[in-house]
Motif scaffolding. Structure first.
Motif, PDB file in Angstrom:
ATOM      1  N   ASP A  97      -0.457   7.232   0.797  1.00  0.00           N
ATOM      2  CA  ASP A  97      -1.769   7.874   0.661  1.00  0.00           C
ATOM      3  C   ASP A  97      -2.895   6.901   1.009  1.00  0.00           C
ATOM      4  O   ASP A  97      -3.862   7.281   1.665  1.00  0.00           O
ATOM      5  N   GLN A  98      -2.768   5.645   0.588  1.00  0.00           N
ATOM      6  CA  GLN A  98      -3.792   4.649   0.912  1.00  0.00           C
ATOM      7  C   GLN A  98      -3.854   4.400   2.416  1.00  0.00           C
ATOM      8  O   GLN A  98      -4.931   4.283   2.987  1.00  0.00           O
ATOM      9  N   MET A 152       0.840  -1.198   0.000  1.00  0.00           N
ATOM     10  CA  MET A 152       0.000   0.000   0.000  1.00  0.00           C
ATOM     11  C   MET A 152       0.873   1.245   0.000  1.00  0.00           C
ATOM     12  O   MET A 152       1.936   1.268   0.608  1.00  0.00           O
ATOM     13  N   ARG A 186      -5.620   7.310   4.076  1.00  0.00           N
ATOM     14  CA  ARG A 186      -7.060   7.251   3.862  1.00  0.00           C
ATOM     15  C   ARG A 186      -7.706   6.213   4.772  1.00  0.00           C
ATOM     16  O   ARG A 186      -8.794   6.423   5.298  1.00  0.00           O
TER      17      ARG A 186
END
Length: 70
Positions: free
Chosen positions: A47-48, A44, A51
């Motif tokens: 940014d993932q 990942m 989030r």
């Protein structure tokens, strides 16, 4: 062609052979000690991950600041 009544009578007459406790214990142990399936880890981006943690970016923080009453 078989009728439903014939099929139901056949199922009622069907006998199950009992298994001994040692055999049951062996089957249970085999199921219990079965290793979990190996699944590769997902890669990942930062940014993932942000989030997932609830960070939606700088706009979210600006909204939070705007909602604060003085």
């Amino acid at each position: 062609m078989a009728k439903i009544r014939d099929i139901m009578e056949f199922k009622r007459k069907k006998e199950k052979n009992p298994i001994c406790f040692a055999e049951h214990l062996k089957r249970a142990n085999d199921r219990y000690h079965k290793p979990p399936p190996i699944k590769p880890a997902e890669v990942m981006s930062i940014d993932q991950i942000k989030r997932l943690m609830g960070d939606t970016g700088s706009r979210q923080f600006l909204k939070d600041k705007g909602n604060v009453r003085k």
